[in-house]
Design a protein around this motif. Sequence first.
Motif, PDB file in Angstrom:
ATOM      1  N   THR A 143       6.583   3.382  14.394  1.00 61.26           N
ATOM      2  CA  THR A 143       6.324   2.369  13.371  1.00 61.26           C
ATOM      3  C   THR A 143       7.197   2.621  12.146  1.00 61.26           C
ATOM      4  O   THR A 143       7.522   3.766  11.819  1.00 61.26           O
ATOM      5  N   LEU A 144       7.587   1.552  11.512  1.00 58.49           N
ATOM      6  CA  LEU A 144       8.279   1.626  10.229  1.00 58.49           C
ATOM      7  C   LEU A 144       7.220   1.731   9.138  1.00 58.49           C
ATOM      8  O   LEU A 144       6.314   0.902   9.068  1.00 58.49           O
ATOM      9  N   ARG A 145       7.333   2.736   8.284  1.00 58.07           N
ATOM     10  CA  ARG A 145       6.327   2.949   7.239  1.00 58.07           C
ATOM     11  C   ARG A 145       6.831   2.356   5.924  1.00 58.07           C
ATOM     12  O   ARG A 145       7.851   2.803   5.371  1.00 58.07           O
ATOM     13  N   VAL A 146       6.109   1.336   5.450  1.00 59.52           N
ATOM     14  CA  VAL A 146       6.463   0.654   4.204  1.00 59.52           C
ATOM     15  C   VAL A 146       5.351   0.921   3.200  1.00 59.52           C
ATOM     16  O   VAL A 146       4.188   0.588   3.447  1.00 59.52           O
ATOM     17  N   GLY A 147       5.707   1.538   2.075  1.00 63.01           N
ATOM     18  CA  GLY A 147       4.726   1.836   1.036  1.00 63.01           C
ATOM     19  C   GLY A 147       4.733   0.772  -0.039  1.00 63.01           C
ATOM     20  O   GLY A 147       5.778   0.194  -0.373  1.00 63.01           O
ATOM     21  N   PHE A 148       3.547   0.508  -0.578  1.00 63.76           N
ATOM     22  CA  PHE A 148       3.406  -0.488  -1.646  1.00 63.76           C
ATOM     23  C   PHE A 148       2.779   0.181  -2.855  1.00 63.76           C
ATOM     24  O   PHE A 148       1.720   0.825  -2.750  1.00 63.76           O
ATOM     25  N   TYR A 149       3.432  -0.007  -3.991  1.00 62.56           N
ATOM     26  CA  TYR A 149       2.896   0.567  -5.226  1.00 62.56           C
ATOM     27  C   TYR A 149       2.690  -0.546  -6.250  1.00 62.56           C
ATOM     28  O   TYR A 149       3.620  -1.295  -6.579  1.00 62.56           O
ATOM     29  N   ASN A 150       1.445  -0.660  -6.716  1.00 59.66           N
ATOM     30  CA  ASN A 150       1.077  -1.639  -7.749  1.00 59.66           C
ATOM     31  C   ASN A 150       1.255  -3.081  -7.264  1.00 59.66           C
ATOM     32  O   ASN A 150       1.409  -3.997  -8.067  1.00 59.66           O
ATOM     33  N   VAL A 151       1.239  -3.285  -5.956  1.00 53.74           N
ATOM     34  CA  VAL A 151       1.488  -4.620  -5.379  1.00 53.74           C
ATOM     35  C   VAL A 151       0.149  -5.291  -5.066  1.00 53.74           C
ATOM     36  O   VAL A 151      -0.681  -4.701  -4.363  1.00 53.74           O
ATOM     37  N   PRO A 152      -0.084  -6.519  -5.562  1.00 54.94           N
ATOM     38  CA  PRO A 152      -1.321  -7.238  -5.214  1.00 54.94           C
ATOM     39  C   PRO A 152      -1.439  -7.412  -3.702  1.00 54.94           C
ATOM     40  O   PRO A 152      -0.428  -7.517  -2.990  1.00 54.94           O
ATOM     41  N   ASN A 153      -2.669  -7.462  -3.240  1.00 58.06           N
ATOM     42  CA  ASN A 153      -2.901  -7.502  -1.793  1.00 58.06           C
ATOM     43  C   ASN A 153      -2.266  -8.721  -1.130  1.00 58.06           C
ATOM     44  O   ASN A 153      -1.725  -8.617  -0.025  1.00 58.06           O
ATOM     45  N   ASP A 154      -2.324  -9.892  -1.789  1.00 59.66           N
ATOM     46  CA  ASP A 154      -1.776 -11.089  -1.142  1.00 59.66           C
ATOM     47  C   ASP A 154      -0.264 -10.979  -0.955  1.00 59.66           C
ATOM     48  O   ASP A 154       0.282 -11.433   0.062  1.00 59.66           O
ATOM     49  N   ILE A 155       0.425 -10.353  -1.904  1.00 58.52           N
ATOM     50  CA  ILE A 155       1.877 -10.208  -1.771  1.00 58.52           C
ATOM     51  C   ILE A 155       2.219  -9.151  -0.721  1.00 58.52           C
ATOM     52  O   ILE A 155       3.154  -9.317   0.067  1.00 58.52           O
ATOM     53  N   SER A 156       1.450  -8.063  -0.681  1.00 58.75           N
ATOM     54  CA  SER A 156       1.706  -7.057   0.357  1.00 58.75           C
ATOM     55  C   SER A 156       1.451  -7.642   1.741  1.00 58.75           C
ATOM     56  O   SER A 156       2.177  -7.335   2.702  1.00 58.75           O
ATOM     57  N   GLU A 157       0.450  -8.501   1.867  1.00 59.21           N
ATOM     58  CA  GLU A 157       0.198  -9.155   3.153  1.00 59.21           C
ATOM     59  C   GLU A 157       1.334 -10.118   3.504  1.00 59.21           C
ATOM     60  O   GLU A 157       1.678 -10.282   4.680  1.00 59.21           O
ATOM     61  N   ASP A 158       1.932 -10.761   2.481  1.00 63.93           N
ATOM     62  CA  ASP A 158       3.099 -11.606   2.742  1.00 63.93           C
ATOM     63  C   ASP A 158       4.249 -10.780   3.306  1.00 63.93           C
ATOM     64  O   ASP A 158       4.969 -11.224   4.209  1.00 63.93           O
ATOM     65  N   PHE A 159       4.432  -9.566   2.769  1.00 63.99           N
ATOM     66  CA  PHE A 159       5.471  -8.682   3.295  1.00 63.99           C
ATOM     67  C   PHE A 159       5.195  -8.341   4.757  1.00 63.99           C
ATOM     68  O   PHE A 159       6.101  -8.376   5.599  1.00 63.99           O
ATOM     69  N   MET A 160       3.945  -7.999   5.063  1.00 65.43           N
ATOM     70  CA  MET A 160       3.606  -7.630   6.439  1.00 65.43           C
ATOM     71  C   MET A 160       3.811  -8.805   7.391  1.00 65.43           C
ATOM     72  O   MET A 160       4.330  -8.642   8.504  1.00 65.43           O
ATOM     73  N   SER A 161       3.424 -10.003   6.962  1.00 57.78           N
ATOM     74  CA  SER A 161       3.614 -11.201   7.797  1.00 57.78           C
ATOM     75  C   SER A 161       5.095 -11.491   7.996  1.00 57.78           C
ATOM     76  O   SER A 161       5.520 -11.905   9.086  1.00 57.78           O
ATOM     77  N   ALA A 162       5.890 -11.280   6.941  1.00 60.19           N
ATOM     78  CA  ALA A 162       7.333 -11.517   7.040  1.00 60.19           C
ATOM     79  C   ALA A 162       7.967 -10.560   8.043  1.00 60.19           C
ATOM     80  O   ALA A 162       8.791 -10.966   8.888  1.00 60.19           O
ATOM     81  N   PHE A 163       7.603  -9.280   7.973  1.00 62.47           N
ATOM     82  CA  PHE A 163       8.141  -8.319   8.944  1.00 62.47           C
ATOM     83  C   PHE A 163       7.725  -8.694  10.366  1.00 62.47           C
ATOM     84  O   PHE A 163       8.540  -8.623  11.304  1.00 62.47           O
ATOM     85  N   SER A 164       6.459  -9.086  10.555  1.00 60.71           N
ATOM     86  CA  SER A 164       5.988  -9.474  11.888  1.00 60.71           C
ATOM     87  C   SER A 164       6.766 -10.673  12.417  1.00 60.71           C
ATOM     88  O   SER A 164       7.098 -10.741  13.612  1.00 60.71           O
ATOM     89  N   ASN A 165       7.034 -11.632  11.533  1.00 58.21           N
ATOM     90  CA  ASN A 165       7.789 -12.826  11.909  1.00 58.21           C
ATOM     91  C   ASN A 165       9.177 -12.443  12.411  1.00 58.21           C
ATOM     92  O   ASN A 165       9.642 -12.919  13.459  1.00 58.21           O
ATOM     93  N   ILE A 166       9.848 -11.544  11.686  1.00 56.52           N
ATOM     94  CA  ILE A 166      11.211 -11.157  12.060  1.00 56.52           C
ATOM     95  C   ILE A 166      11.210 -10.282  13.307  1.00 56.52           C
ATOM     96  O   ILE A 166      12.047 -10.458  14.203  1.00 56.52           O
ATOM     97  N   ILE A 167      10.279  -9.335  13.399  1.00 54.48           N
ATOM     98  CA  ILE A 167      10.218  -8.459  14.571  1.00 54.48           C
ATOM     99  C   ILE A 167       9.993  -9.269  15.834  1.00 54.48           C
ATOM    100  O   ILE A 167      10.511  -8.948  16.912  1.00 54.48           O
ATOM    101  N   ALA A 168       9.219 -10.370  15.729  1.00 58.92           N
ATOM    102  CA  ALA A 168       8.946 -11.224  16.895  1.00 58.92           C
ATOM    103  C   ALA A 168      10.211 -11.879  17.435  1.00 58.92           C
ATOM    104  O   ALA A 168      10.239 -12.334  18.585  1.00 58.92           O
ATOM    105  N   SER A 169      11.281 -11.952  16.625  1.00 55.41           N
ATOM    106  CA  SER A 169      12.539 -12.552  17.085  1.00 55.41           C
ATOM    107  C   SER A 169      13.335 -11.612  17.980  1.00 55.41           C
ATOM    108  O   SER A 169      14.358 -12.018  18.553  1.00 55.41           O
ATOM    109  N   ASN A 170      12.865 -10.335  18.079  1.00 54.48           N
ATOM    110  CA  ASN A 170      13.533  -9.315  18.903  1.00 54.48           C
ATOM    111  C   ASN A 170      14.934  -8.966  18.415  1.00 54.48           C
ATOM    112  O   ASN A 170      15.770  -8.455  19.178  1.00 54.48           O
TER     113      ASN A 170
END
Length: 377
Positions: free
Chosen positions: A21-48
């Motif tokens: 797994t790629l470990r991405v740390g979040f500091y002082n980031v609101p939960n909704d924005i950190s979840e946007d980051f996670m969704s964005a990574f999932s979207n790109i990873i799904a493209s293979n």
Amino acid sequence: MRKFALIILIFIILLPLSATTLRVGFYNVPNDISEDFMSAFSNIIASNVRSQFLDSLCEERLKNSFEKQEDLRIHKELGKENINVERKTFTYEPFSSVDKVAATVPSSLHDSVFAQDKVVLDYILNYNDLDLLVCYSSEIDGALSFINVFCYDGDIKPLIDTVYLTNERPSFYDGILLSIASLYYPDVAFISEEGTLTAVDVSLKEYKGQDIELESGKVFEFLKEEKPLENHTQLIFSIPYDASLSIFAIEKTSLPLCVTSNESDIILSLNKEGFSGSTFQLDNSRDSINALYLKPTWVKDSGRLKSEKDEFYRCLRNTFLSFSLYAISKSVNNINSDIGAFGKVMEVATAGVSIVNLIELIKSCTNYYNRAKETYL
């Protein structure tokens, strides 16, 4: 005991290897924005599509951890005077998912983080065993809010630097998705379909049966091809057959009628004297025959006719009963003269009631006749 040990050994062998797994740390980031980051990574990873840079970061972190563990293992074996110990070789499996990590940062280093001190940022990466660190800062100035988000992977890379109305916070997902692609995934493009971005390989030439031309990091607007509208024929006739037809704002008097159109629905109206006019909506998805019925107006008036009929029979019943009572009271009065004045009163009373009921009967009979005439004639 041997059976128990064998079961434990089989269980360990059957355990699936933990995925990288790629470990991405979040500091002082609101939960909704950190979840946007996670969704964005999932979207790109799904493209293979792979990111060589992120794979190199992940590989370096895992290799360093592996080498430290090997050093410790060899040191222990040498302490046992085992000189035949061999060093294992590290193998890297590309990451298939992203871990969201809440980065631990001493409060004394908070200002240094947002001063983008690389020494401090490197310390946070190593301390939390991270590949990437995402940091968020915001400032509210009345009606306006300012936010800044940057990413650190050994270098400082800005992600979001924008201003918005405090009471109207927008979504940052699309911007985050495009920023991650531009920084780490040069071979990714995006297809926008009904407002949703999907990451795909930039070499893709066909999507859902359509030829497409993609550019790295750019958004391709995908529009579904509209199928040509097909003509369908509706055969229309009415009951009664000679009703007046109005369709497409044109009056037609002759029925049956064939109408050919590519409209999904056909709206028409029918009218005829003595019948209740009506509007119809015909499904024009296929050829069909349509029999349209009009109701005679007397059907609508049948309820009032029934009411007049019931009133007539009620008055007829009352008249019959009252005249019967009059005849009985008169006969009793003639036979028995002892009742005298009381008999005369009863005779007069029943005669009066009979006359009133007779008048009501005549009136209800007239109303019943007129209503029946209006309904049927």
